[in-house]
Design an enzyme around this catalytic site. Sequence first.
Site, PDB file in Angstrom:
ATOM      1  CB  SER A  38      26.735  10.855  41.620  1.00  0.00           C
ATOM      2  OG  SER A  38      27.205  11.407  40.313  1.00  0.00           O
ATOM      3  CG  ASP A 182      27.469  14.872  40.990  1.00  0.00           C
ATOM      4  OD1 ASP A 182      27.288  14.529  42.088  1.00  0.00           O
ATOM      5  OD2 ASP A 182      28.069  14.189  40.137  1.00  0.00           O
TER       6      ASP A 182
END
Length: 302
Positions: A38, A182
């Site tokens: 991320s 994610d």
Amino acid sequence: MRIDGVFSGGGLKGFALVGAVQELEKQGYRFRNLAGTSAGAILASFLAAGYTANEIEKMLAEEDFQSLLDPRKTLLPFPFMKWVSLYWRMGLYQGKALEDWFFDKLARKGCYAFGDLPKDSLKLVASDLTNGKMMLLPDDLEQYGYDPDKFSIAKALRMSCGIPYFFEPVRLDAPKGAVVVDGGVLSNFPMWIFDDDTRHPLIGLKLSRRQEETSGRPIHNALQLFEALFSTMKNAHDEKYISREHEKNIVFIPVDDYSATQFDLTEEQMEELLNIGRNRTKQFLRTWSPTRLQVVRKQNVI
């Protein structure tokens, strides 16, 4: 000195990671191999492409992050339509503007695909929800029918940064399709990636306190239950790993007072985050010994 680096996820709290790298560069450390999830994936990719931490700070300070939020246009301009779109699109924002931003910044350094970087110098984590597995990019791309060397780093970043329900998931096409979100869902701090690599000392930058310094979460309603559930789920794998080894090689950066999706950070808040990262790293380097680290890593492999 050449080191390997692993950076955790944390959304806009990632400004603190930039401050930490600034301090490392100031002390003469340079990264050889990088990994992240991320926000950590973004920093790792920019560093791998050739940016310095100071250049990254300047780039981020000049950016209007609100412009990277791109909701889909609806035929009916009613507030409830965004929730209808969320149901079918599975995200409030498309994520295309974010991916385009990644592409533009990387292109300025002549970096487009993983093949433009030294082999194995960059590893990013994403989560394949369709097949229920973690994705390590670019390593796992062949399983999905893609040439790792030709795969866009900007696309990989979009996959690693796809906060569930906030950004629409990335859909990979046949022959092995997947809905990807994610990487923090499965591994928010992938320290394990360089576990068998003893060539360079390893430093991890983690956007959290040490586990023993963390207080319990209040859970009095459904929203707090969801937040606690998601946080526990995304940290369970990594905390178990950290508890066994490498903790002394991690810079823990407490940023509890900030939100990962705070896209309206003020200049003062950005500077506060940068300073937290710088100061924590300065404290860490006072006692960290890369020579001892090399010995420990070799013993672990043996």
